[in-house]
Motif scaffolding. Structure first.
Motif, short mmCIF file in Angstrom:
data_model
loop_
_atom_site.label_atom_id
_atom_site.label_comp_id
_atom_site.label_asym_id
_atom_site.label_seq_id
_atom_site.Cartn_x
_atom_site.Cartn_y
_atom_site.Cartn_z
N PHE A 83 97.41 91.70 52.23
CA PHE A 83 96.73 90.84 51.27
C PHE A 83 96.01 91.70 50.23
O PHE A 83 95.07 92.43 50.60
CB PHE A 83 95.73 89.92 51.97
CG PHE A 83 96.33 89.02 53.00
CD1 PHE A 83 97.15 87.97 52.63
CD2 PHE A 83 96.08 89.22 54.35
CE1 PHE A 83 97.72 87.13 53.58
CE2 PHE A 83 96.63 88.39 55.31
CZ PHE A 83 97.47 87.34 54.92
N PRO A 84 96.38 91.64 48.96
CA PRO A 84 95.68 92.44 47.94
C PRO A 84 94.20 92.09 47.80
O PRO A 84 93.40 92.93 47.38
CB PRO A 84 96.44 92.08 46.64
CG PRO A 84 97.76 91.56 47.08
CD PRO A 84 97.51 90.89 48.39
N GLU A 85 93.83 90.85 48.18
CA GLU A 85 92.42 90.42 48.04
C GLU A 85 91.57 90.77 49.25
O GLU A 85 90.39 90.40 49.29
CB GLU A 85 92.37 88.91 47.83
CG GLU A 85 93.29 88.40 46.75
CD GLU A 85 93.72 86.97 47.02
OE1 GLU A 85 93.08 86.07 46.47
OE2 GLU A 85 94.67 86.78 47.81
N SER A 86 92.14 91.46 50.22
CA SER A 86 91.39 91.72 51.46
C SER A 86 90.41 92.88 51.27
O SER A 86 90.59 93.97 51.81
CB SER A 86 92.36 92.02 52.61
OG SER A 86 93.16 93.15 52.28
N ARG A 87 89.37 92.64 50.48
CA ARG A 87 88.34 93.63 50.24
C ARG A 87 86.99 92.94 50.05
O ARG A 87 86.90 91.90 49.41
CB ARG A 87 88.68 94.52 49.04
CG ARG A 87 89.13 93.82 47.82
CD ARG A 87 89.85 94.73 46.84
NE ARG A 87 89.10 95.92 46.52
CZ ARG A 87 89.64 97.14 46.42
NH1 ARG A 87 90.93 97.31 46.61
NH2 ARG A 87 88.91 98.17 46.11
N VAL A 88 85.96 93.55 50.63
CA VAL A 88 84.61 93.00 50.57
C VAL A 88 83.66 94.12 50.18
O VAL A 88 83.73 95.23 50.73
CB VAL A 88 84.19 92.40 51.94
CG1 VAL A 88 82.73 91.95 51.90
CG2 VAL A 88 85.09 91.24 52.31
N THR A 89 82.76 93.85 49.24
CA THR A 89 81.79 94.85 48.79
C THR A 89 80.43 94.56 49.41
O THR A 89 79.89 93.44 49.28
CB THR A 89 81.68 94.84 47.25
OG1 THR A 89 82.95 95.13 46.68
CG2 THR A 89 80.69 95.90 46.78
N ILE A 90 79.87 95.56 50.07
CA ILE A 90 78.53 95.50 50.66
C ILE A 90 77.74 96.67 50.09
O ILE A 90 77.93 97.83 50.50
CB ILE A 90 78.56 95.57 52.20
CG1 ILE A 90 79.43 94.47 52.78
CG2 ILE A 90 77.14 95.51 52.75
CD1 ILE A 90 78.89 93.08 52.55
N GLY A 91 76.86 96.38 49.13
CA GLY A 91 76.11 97.45 48.49
C GLY A 91 77.03 98.40 47.75
O GLY A 91 77.81 97.98 46.88
N GLU A 92 76.98 99.67 48.11
CA GLU A 92 77.84 100.66 47.46
C GLU A 92 79.16 100.86 48.19
O GLU A 92 80.00 101.66 47.77
CB GLU A 92 77.11 102.01 47.37
CG GLU A 92 76.77 102.63 48.73
CD GLU A 92 76.13 104.00 48.59
OE1 GLU A 92 76.33 104.64 47.53
OE2 GLU A 92 75.45 104.43 49.55
N TYR A 93 79.38 100.13 49.27
CA TYR A 93 80.58 100.31 50.09
C TYR A 93 81.59 99.19 49.83
O TYR A 93 81.21 98.03 49.65
CB TYR A 93 80.23 100.34 51.58
CG TYR A 93 79.33 101.50 51.95
CD1 TYR A 93 79.86 102.76 52.18
CD2 TYR A 93 77.96 101.32 52.05
CE1 TYR A 93 79.04 103.83 52.52
CE2 TYR A 93 77.12 102.39 52.39
CZ TYR A 93 77.68 103.64 52.62
OH TYR A 93 76.87 104.69 52.94
N VAL A 94 82.87 99.56 49.82
CA VAL A 94 83.95 98.59 49.65
C VAL A 94 84.84 98.63 50.90
O VAL A 94 85.49 99.66 51.16
CB VAL A 94 84.80 98.89 48.40
CG1 VAL A 94 85.93 97.87 48.28
CG2 VAL A 94 83.93 98.87 47.15
N PHE A 95 84.85 97.56 51.67
CA PHE A 95 85.68 97.46 52.86
C PHE A 95 87.04 96.89 52.46
O PHE A 95 87.11 95.82 51.84
CB PHE A 95 85.03 96.56 53.90
CG PHE A 95 83.80 97.14 54.54
CD1 PHE A 95 83.90 97.82 55.75
CD2 PHE A 95 82.56 97.02 53.93
CE1 PHE A 95 82.77 98.36 56.35
CE2 PHE A 95 81.42 97.56 54.52
CZ PHE A 95 81.52 98.23 55.73
N ILE A 96 88.11 97.62 52.79
CA ILE A 96 89.47 97.18 52.46
C ILE A 96 90.22 96.94 53.76
O ILE A 96 90.37 97.85 54.58
CB ILE A 96 90.20 98.25 51.61
CG1 ILE A 96 89.35 98.63 50.40
CG2 ILE A 96 91.56 97.73 51.15
CD1 ILE A 96 89.91 99.78 49.60
N GLY A 97 90.69 95.70 53.95
CA GLY A 97 91.38 95.36 55.19
C GLY A 97 92.86 95.68 55.14
O GLY A 97 93.56 95.32 54.18
#
Length: 353
Positions: A83-97
């Motif tokens: 999934f290209p949209e599988s990313r979440v930003t928390i502060g300065e961090y970007v989680f990519i699934g």
């Protein structure tokens, strides 16, 4: 003695020698840049699952879930899905699934719950260390180096996680699009109806699956890439042609202008092969020096050009050595013809010039 005389002949033909040197230098530089940047671009595309050039499609729907992904990956002709949209930003961090197959495709291991793989260009944490982000603790399971310029231009420190971690920790699970990749060389067009029908069976009338991008888009990009490489290689071979011509011209003019000197040497009993060797050394010095300078400039130019276009050059020195060696051999082989022909001239004719 022959080497020293070759040096003297070269110094006596400075203008022609510089012209020959520039031809060889430019050709070698062009070949190194073409091979290194071409290989680097190919590896970047292969290692980046969302880069153009993959044999893939992009589908869309109002709701796509991990269950849909599992259904797609169960098909024998599918290499991986994500999934290209599988990313979440928390502060300065970007989680990519990333799903398991996508991680394996990138040469990485499967991730457990709350385990992350960090971009080593952004973070210096070691495997086994723990990170506290957004009230949760994550374990560093490995590192990787992001090379896709479209990704590196984005902000945030990148962290790869499993789809399970992304869905559970951040409440994700529903997506609007899915990338489906096929093995290179497969005719993916014939699989599109099968995938659409399979995903549409469990959906309502208003939840349609549609194709957003087809492989033709990426195949056209691949054709452009191949065309650019061919143009660069053609320019390099033209450069070698100019270099070869200039070496032939250098030795030919040297033979012509030193005809009386050859007559004196032959009258003193010097053998033909020794006379040919003199002109060989003259051409050899130009070819070797031009190759060395072109090699240095080619490596520097590859790194500079790579910085500009966002591609890390990859050097296969065996290919480079073979390419340069072939060019040197052709240049010297053709360049020696005037020297061999000149060495056969009669002593009297040679003394007359």
């Amino acid at each position: 003695m022959e080497l020293w005389m070759g040096v003297k002949l070269l110094l006596g033909n400075r203008k022609r020698g510089i012209f020959s040197l520039l031809g060889i230098t430019g050709a070698v530089m062009g070949i190194i840049m073409t091979l290194s940047l071409g290989r680097g671009g190919r590896e970047m595309i292969d290692s980046d699952l969302l880069a153009m050039g993959e044999n893939r499609i992009l589908i869309g729907g109002s709701t796509l879930t991990s269950r849909d992904l599992q259904m797609v990956e169960a098909m024998d002709f599918v290499e991986y899905g994500m999934f290209p949209e599988s990313r979440v930003t928390i502060g300065e961090y970007v989680f990519i699934g990333y799903p398991k197959r996508a991680l394996l495709k990138k040469g990485l291991k499967n991730l457990r719950l709350n385990e992350v793989i960090i971009d080593k260009n952004q973070m210096d944490n070691k495997p086994g260390e723990r990170l506290s982000i957004g009230g949760r603790t994550y374990t560093v399971g490995g590192t990787y180096g992001e090379r896709n310029p479209l990704e590196t231009m984005r902000g945030g420190k990148r962290l790869m996680v499993s789809m399970e971690t992304l869905n559970r920790n951040f409440g994700r699970g529903n997506y609007k699009s899915m990338v489906i990749a096929f093995p290179r060389g497969e005719n993916s067009q014939e699989y599109i109806p099968i995938i659409i029908n399979q995903l549409s069976r469990t959906r309502g009338v208003n939840d349609r699956i549609e194709i957003l991008e087809t492989p033709e888009i990426y195949k056209s990009v691949e054709r452009v890439r191949v065309l650019v490489n061919r143009v660069l290689l053609t320019i390099s071979f033209i450069g070698f042609g100019i270099g070869t011509f200039s070496v032939v011209n250098l030795i030919g003019s040297s033979v012509k202008s030193n005809m009386s000197t050859m007559g004196i040497l032959k009258s003193m009993g010097m053998e033909r092969k020794r006379i040919v060797r003199i002109f060989f050394y003259e051409g050899l010095m130009v070819v070797v020096l031009g190759s060395l300078i072109g090699g240095i400039l080619g490596v520097l130019g590859s790194y500079l050009g790579g910085r500009i276009v966002g591609i890390e050059p990859k050097f296969n020195f065996l290919e480079i050595i073979l390419g340069i060696g072939l060019g040197m051999g052709v240049s010297l082989g053709l360049g020696l013809r005037p020297g061999i022909k000149g060495s056969k001239i009669d002593v009297i004719d040679a003394l007359k010039g």
